[in-house]
Write a protein that holds these residues in place. Structure first.
Motif, PDB file in Angstrom:
ATOM      1  N   LEU A   1     -10.315  -1.138  -5.889  1.00 41.43           N
ATOM      2  CA  LEU A   1      -8.946  -1.937  -6.293  1.00 41.43           C
ATOM      3  C   LEU A   1      -8.024  -1.155  -7.579  1.00 41.43           C
ATOM      4  N   GLY A   2      -8.506  -0.574  -8.074  1.00 41.78           N
ATOM      5  CA  GLY A   2      -7.440   0.051  -8.801  1.00 41.78           C
ATOM      6  C   GLY A   2      -6.566   0.735  -7.630  1.00 41.78           C
ATOM      7  N   HIS A   3      -6.928   1.410  -7.288  1.00 44.15           N
ATOM      8  CA  HIS A   3      -6.360   2.396  -6.467  1.00 44.15           C
ATOM      9  C   HIS A   3      -5.369   1.797  -5.520  1.00 44.15           C
ATOM     10  N   SER A   4      -5.954  -0.144  -5.165  1.00 42.71           N
ATOM     11  CA  SER A   4      -4.966  -0.542  -4.065  1.00 42.71           C
ATOM     12  C   SER A   4      -4.343  -0.975  -4.983  1.00 42.71           C
ATOM     13  N   THR A   5      -4.088  -1.419  -6.076  1.00 37.65           N
ATOM     14  CA  THR A   5      -3.478  -1.873  -6.432  1.00 37.65           C
ATOM     15  C   THR A   5      -2.120  -1.312  -7.507  1.00 37.65           C
ATOM     16  N   TRP A   6      -2.066   0.161  -7.551  1.00 39.96           N
ATOM     17  CA  TRP A   6      -1.231   1.157  -7.360  1.00 39.96           C
ATOM     18  C   TRP A   6      -0.554   1.345  -5.526  1.00 39.96           C
ATOM     19  N   HIS A   7      -0.878   0.821  -4.559  1.00 37.08           N
ATOM     20  CA  HIS A   7       0.095   0.943  -3.402  1.00 37.08           C
ATOM     21  C   HIS A   7       0.214  -0.456  -3.205  1.00 37.08           C
ATOM     22  N   LEU A   8      -0.187  -1.628  -3.443  1.00 42.51           N
ATOM     23  CA  LEU A   8       0.822  -2.927  -3.672  1.00 42.51           C
ATOM     24  C   LEU A   8       1.929  -2.623  -4.859  1.00 42.51           C
ATOM     25  N   TYR A   9       1.720  -2.460  -5.715  1.00 49.76           N
ATOM     26  CA  TYR A   9       3.207  -1.598  -6.780  1.00 49.76           C
ATOM     27  C   TYR A   9       4.271  -1.313  -6.286  1.00 49.76           C
ATOM     28  N   ARG A  10       3.882  -0.801  -5.135  1.00 48.75           N
ATOM     29  CA  ARG A  10       4.596   0.666  -4.088  1.00 48.75           C
ATOM     30  C   ARG A  10       5.517  -0.380  -3.636  1.00 48.75           C
ATOM     31  N   ARG A  11       4.692  -1.021  -3.234  1.00 45.47           N
ATOM     32  CA  ARG A  11       5.510  -1.971  -2.038  1.00 45.47           C
ATOM     33  C   ARG A  11       6.447  -3.507  -2.657  1.00 45.47           C
ATOM     34  N   ILE A  12       5.883  -3.455  -3.793  1.00 45.88           N
ATOM     35  CA  ILE A  12       6.254  -4.499  -4.528  1.00 45.88           C
ATOM     36  C   ILE A  12       7.618  -3.697  -5.323  1.00 45.88           C
ATOM     37  N   VAL A  13       7.877  -3.230  -6.084  1.00 47.16           N
ATOM     38  CA  VAL A  13       9.272  -2.904  -6.668  1.00 47.16           C
ATOM     39  C   VAL A  13       9.149  -1.837  -5.489  1.00 47.16           C
ATOM     40  N   ALA A  14      10.930  -1.924  -5.072  1.00 43.63           N
ATOM     41  CA  ALA A  14      11.567  -0.975  -4.979  1.00 43.63           C
ATOM     42  C   ALA A  14      11.745   0.000  -5.667  1.00 43.63           C
ATOM     43  N   PRO A  15      11.625   1.628  -4.863  1.00 44.56           N
ATOM     44  CA  PRO A  15      11.697   2.958  -5.966  1.00 44.56           C
ATOM     45  C   PRO A  15      13.446   2.980  -6.348  1.00 44.56           C
ATOM     46  N   VAL A  16      13.398   3.820  -6.997  1.00 47.32           N
ATOM     47  CA  VAL A  16      15.287   4.364  -8.355  1.00 47.32           C
ATOM     48  C   VAL A  16      16.179   4.354  -6.801  1.00 47.32           C
TER      49      VAL A  16
ATOM     50  N   ALA B   1       1.122 -10.502   4.238  1.00 47.31           N
ATOM     51  CA  ALA B   1      -0.418 -10.262   3.490  1.00 47.31           C
ATOM     52  C   ALA B   1      -0.394  -8.780   4.722  1.00 47.31           C
ATOM     53  N   ALA B   2      -0.618  -8.542   5.555  1.00 46.50           N
ATOM     54  CA  ALA B   2      -0.220  -7.041   6.100  1.00 46.50           C
ATOM     55  C   ALA B   2       0.387  -5.740   5.341  1.00 46.50           C
ATOM     56  N   ASP B   3       0.956  -5.935   4.164  1.00 46.89           N
ATOM     57  CA  ASP B   3       0.825  -5.150   2.857  1.00 46.89           C
ATOM     58  C   ASP B   3      -0.209  -4.783   2.453  1.00 46.89           C
ATOM     59  N   ILE B   4      -0.435  -6.299   2.163  1.00 47.24           N
ATOM     60  CA  ILE B   4      -2.097  -5.877   0.978  1.00 47.24           C
ATOM     61  C   ILE B   4      -3.487  -5.337   1.585  1.00 47.24           C
ATOM     62  N   ALA B   5      -3.010  -5.692   2.902  1.00 46.65           N
ATOM     63  CA  ALA B   5      -4.190  -4.827   3.789  1.00 46.65           C
ATOM     64  C   ALA B   5      -4.120  -3.074   3.964  1.00 46.65           C
ATOM     65  N   GLU B   6      -2.769  -3.125   4.227  1.00 47.47           N
ATOM     66  CA  GLU B   6      -2.063  -1.416   3.827  1.00 47.47           C
ATOM     67  C   GLU B   6      -2.366  -1.349   2.272  1.00 47.47           C
ATOM     68  N   ALA B   7      -1.958  -2.017   1.650  1.00 47.18           N
ATOM     69  CA  ALA B   7      -2.506  -1.202   0.234  1.00 47.18           C
ATOM     70  C   ALA B   7      -4.274  -1.257  -0.003  1.00 47.18           C
ATOM     71  N   LEU B   8      -4.729  -2.085   0.733  1.00 48.94           N
ATOM     72  CA  LEU B   8      -6.194  -1.691  -0.017  1.00 48.94           C
ATOM     73  C   LEU B   8      -6.579  -0.788   0.702  1.00 48.94           C
ATOM     74  N   GLY B   9      -6.203  -0.370   2.716  1.00 56.53           N
ATOM     75  CA  GLY B   9      -6.383   0.892   2.984  1.00 56.53           C
ATOM     76  C   GLY B   9      -6.187   2.084   2.238  1.00 56.53           C
ATOM     77  N   ARG B  10      -5.089   1.939   1.780  1.00 52.55           N
ATOM     78  CA  ARG B  10      -4.454   3.418   0.914  1.00 52.55           C
ATOM     79  C   ARG B  10      -5.765   3.705  -0.353  1.00 52.55           C
ATOM     80  N   GLY B  11      -6.186   2.621  -0.839  1.00 48.55           N
ATOM     81  CA  GLY B  11      -6.567   2.254  -2.017  1.00 48.55           C
ATOM     82  C   GLY B  11      -8.679   3.252  -1.932  1.00 48.55           C
ATOM     83  N   LEU B  12      -9.157   2.280  -0.828  1.00 47.20           N
ATOM     84  CA  LEU B  12     -10.242   3.176  -0.070  1.00 47.20           C
ATOM     85  C   LEU B  12      -9.814   4.654   0.441  1.00 47.20           C
ATOM     86  N   ARG B  13      -8.914   5.254   1.090  1.00 46.93           N
ATOM     87  CA  ARG B  13      -8.202   6.310   0.840  1.00 46.93           C
ATOM     88  C   ARG B  13      -8.780   7.213  -0.356  1.00 46.93           C
TER      89      ARG B  13
END
Length: 260
Positions: A242-257, A17-29
């Motif tokens: 929500l759109g911006h937050s979804t991108w940052h949530l994706y970054r936390r869900i899918v590991a970078p190459v 849940a903390a990752d979702i909160a962080e993604a929302l914060g980044r999306g807001l920024r």
């Protein structure tokens, strides 16, 4: 493990849940850093809702306003694709422009197939609402106003059954589409994968972290429905955040190459 295209499948990470909160914060920024772009996409989304609502009113189908507002949550991931690209460009330090966003989106051919899946489920949602009205309220049921429709739905046995079954079916469709798209569109923007692999990766993400992601889905649905109440004006802010937050949530869900 390889995907249907013969490439290595993306690695899915477990989130909290903390990752979702962080993604929302980044999306807001992101929204605060690029407000005009966010407001523009939000305005387009809101305008689409207003236009469809006016058409429903003109054709005497205003009773579909509620399922339309709920159904808007289904197509949100597709509509917000430009916002994902804006966040990706800001993160990578690339120039921000509408031409650049459009060029990237247009170059990803698999996005079109994901858009088809999204809109197909939205059409199913709207048709099942009309079918349930015919089956439970009456084949020739018609309502002159939204108030008359709500009166029937909330004060009759048939209407309450329609409300219960309709919401249950809507929740099931929403969960299915959310599972297919929670990281699909960002993944297709970020990497050269096919849309089937993107959907499978998205489902794997939900299976890996079911509680936080279902909570995220519920948050999206509630925010979008509430945003639709004042003539869709709430979309001006909620959609871009929500759109911006979804991108940052994706970054936390899918590991970078991994670098070779």
């Amino acid at each position: 493990m390889t995907s249907v295209s013969g490439k290595i499948d993306p690695v899915v990470l477990r989130i909290r849940a903390a990752d979702i909160a962080e993604a929302l914060g980044r999306g807001l920024r992101d929204f605060q850093a690029m407000p005009l772009y966010g407001l523009m996409f939000g305005a387009l989304y809101a305008a689409g809702g207003v236009i469809i609502l006016l058409c429903l009113t003109a054709f005497g189908m205003v009773y579909l306003a509620y399922p339309l507002a709920a159904g808007f949550a289904l197509i949100g991931p597709f509509v917000a694709i430009g916002l994902y690209e804006l966040s990706r460009r800001r993160e990578a330090g690339q120039p921000i422009s509408l031409a650049g966003v459009w060029s990237t989106v247009k170059s990803r051919g698999e996005i079109g197939w994901m858009a088809f899946v999204t809109l197909f489920i939205f059409v199913i949602w709207m048709y099942q609402v009309r079918l349930l009205i015919a089956l439970l309220i009456g084949l020739n049921a018609s309502f002159s106003s939204l108030r008359e429709f709500l009166t029937v739905v909330l004060t009759t046995t048939e209407g309450l059954w329609f409300l219960a079954i309709g919401n249950a079916v809507g929740a099931a469709l929403s969960l299915i589409l959310f599972s297919l798209t929670v990281v699909s569109f960002p993944l297709l923007l970020d990497r050269d994968v096919d849309f089937v692999t993107a959907m499978i990766t998205s489902v794997r993400a939900v299976v890996t972290s079911p509680v936080p992601l279902i909570g995220w889905a519920a948050t999206i649905v509630v925010l979008l429905i509430v945003s639709a109440i004042p003539y869709f004006l709430g979309f001006l802010v909620t959609l871009p955040v929500l759109g911006h937050s979804t991108w940052h949530l994706y970054r936390r869900i899918v590991a970078p190459v991994a670098n070779p």
